[in-house]
Design an enzyme around this catalytic site. Structure first.
Site, PDB file in Angstrom:
ATOM      1  N   PHE A  94      24.911  34.666 -23.955  1.00  0.00           N
ATOM      2  CA  PHE A  94      24.334  34.797 -22.609  1.00  0.00           C
ATOM      3  C   PHE A  94      22.847  35.110 -22.676  1.00  0.00           C
ATOM      4  O   PHE A  94      22.031  34.493 -21.983  1.00  0.00           O
ATOM      5  CB  PHE A  94      25.090  35.899 -21.849  1.00  0.00           C
ATOM      6  N   ASP A  95      22.453  36.085 -23.502  1.00  0.00           N
ATOM      7  CA  ASP A  95      21.048  36.491 -23.610  1.00  0.00           C
ATOM      8  C   ASP A  95      20.164  35.331 -24.041  1.00  0.00           C
ATOM      9  O   ASP A  95      19.112  35.062 -23.443  1.00  0.00           O
ATOM     10  CB  ASP A  95      20.888  37.614 -24.638  1.00  0.00           C
ATOM     11  N   THR A  96      20.593  34.635 -25.098  1.00  0.00           N
ATOM     12  CA  THR A  96      19.800  33.527 -25.622  1.00  0.00           C
ATOM     13  C   THR A  96      19.641  32.424 -24.585  1.00  0.00           C
ATOM     14  O   THR A  96      18.537  31.907 -24.370  1.00  0.00           O
ATOM     15  CB  THR A  96      20.461  32.960 -26.886  1.00  0.00           C
TER      16      THR A  96
END
Length: 419
Positions: free
Chosen positions: A198-200
């Site tokens: 999700f972060d990437t």
């Protein structure tokens, strides 16, 4: 199914906080109380912005949800969000999408990152200087305590992102991030992953949309009790990289619409990100520089002749042109490397001088009686070629220059954080 288990306090529901810190948790009944109380005390004692803590429980099977409810009942400004499905990304999506705060953030429950980095993380977003902010463990000034295996994995992963997705941010997976809520609402519908990738995915989309990502070096201590399955996470991350690479290559992502929604210039096929805006600003500077050159040439030509007037006019406008492009076209502020940039700009000027002087020499050789108007026409045509060369050269000069200042509001709160 997602449901809110505890609402913010009445005083906060009437007035939205500036910051909403989300703590995504799964089976953290032991550490949750210590984490939330420590964070709550930090936000209460001197943090300059109103803040809320949201505990996002994603399908815990132990007593985590019960502990979260007790904390929400005990502490002002603590809320609970419960999800029936696992996944840090899902928890953040639900908490951020439903938040009424100006800025939403998250941190890991183990508080591996020193809380003194929270204000520098949030301040540029509150001031409007940046759109997203991330903690980075890979900056030279970061102080990190962790084993060699995780250090190598982290660096290899971020190197892979730079290679495959042309990412420019340094640390995708540090569990310490913040984003302006209005920006999050534009990005979240396009983020498909609900777990660790999700972060990437969020950062890559933000970067492709032309959003500004602020990085904060952090002090970080690895949690030896981390329950992250490294092999499974790596496998899913590789699948995510492949999916995102394919979507970007095929145009499946609506980047033009996203850039329009966040107020960034449209993408142009075959043109690097940011170049359209740089070309427009460079053209404005170029027109003003050309007008200044024409005026100076006409004033100096009767005294110094064509070659002398060309040299002086071009030298004066080259210095002004480099300074203007440094600040206006490429967004570089401050005195750092200013003299180096001027010397490099003068090197490009020498090439421009060779073009214009050579064209003038050829004109005088083949048409010695040519009037000033013809001289000026030839010089302007030569300057167009020199200008194209100058743009390419200045893009190289300022390729790594990012000396943009933090606005006064952000600078002041950062100073306060250091006291």
């Amino acid at each position: 199914m997602t449901q809110t288990e505890a609402e913010p306090q009445p005083t906060q529901s009437r007035r939205a906080p500036v910051l909403d810190v989300v703590i995504p948790v799964y089976n953290e009944e032991t550490d949750l109380g210590v984490c939330v109380r420590r964070l709550h005390a930090y936000l209460r004692d001197g943090f300059p912005f109103t803040a809320r803590i949201t505990i996002a429980d994603n399908a815990s099977t132990d007593a985590t949800l019960a502990v979260a409810r007790l904390l929400a009942a005990e502490l002002d400004g603590v809320g609970v969000l419960h999800l029936d499905a696992k996944g840090r990304g899902r928890a953040l999506r639900a908490a951020w999408a439903g938040s009424d705060a100006t800025v939403v953030a998250y941190m890991d429950v183990d508080l591996s990152t020193d809380l003194n980095a929270l204000l520098p993380l949030v301040a540029p977003l509150v001031s409007g200087h940046s759109d997203l902010a991330i903690g980075t463990r890979l900056d030279a000034s970061s102080r990190v305590v962790r084993g060699p295996k995780r250090e190598i994995i982290s660096r290899c992963y971020n190197l892979l992102l730079k290679t495959t997705l042309r990412a420019h941010f340094s640390d995708a997976q540090c569990g310490f991030k913040a984003v302006r809520t209005d920006v999050a609402r534009e990005l979240l519908p396009l983020v498909r992953d609900g777990e660790w990738f999700f972060d990437t995915e969020l950062l890559v989309l933000a970067e492709r949309a032309g959003l500004r990502i602020h990085e904060v070096p952090v002090d970080w201590i690895d949690d030896p009790d981390s329950r992250v399955d490294i092999v499974d996470t790596a496998r899913k991350d590789l699948r995510g990289i492949w999916r995102l690479t394919r979507a970007l290559a095929t145009g499946a992502l609506p980047l033009d619409e996203l850039r329009a929604a966040v107020g960034r210039e449209p993408l142009v096929a075959g043109v690097p990100l940011g170049m359209v805006g740089q070309l427009v600003r460079f053209a404005i500077v170029g027109v003003l520089s050309t007008l200044a050159y024409v005026v100076l040439y006409l004033l100096l030509q009767p005294f110094f002749g064509g070659q002398g007037a060309n040299l002086v006019a071009l030298l004066v406008t080259a210095v002004g042109n480099t300074a203007a492009n440094r600040a206006f076209t490429f967004g570089v502020r401050g005195r750092g490397d200013a003299m180096t940039h001027q010397f490099q700009g003068l090197a490009i000027f020498v090439f421009g001088l060779a073009i214009t002087s050579g064209s003038l020499f050829a004109l005088h050789r083949w048409a010695p009686e040519a009037p000033v108007a013809v001289e000026l026409t030839v010089l302007i045509a030569a300057n167009l070629l020199a200008t194209l060369t100058r743009f390419v050269g200045l893009r190289w000069v300022f390729r790594n220059a990012t000396g943009e200042p933090v606005p006064e509001a952000a600078r002041l709160v950062t100073v306060e954080a250091k006291r």
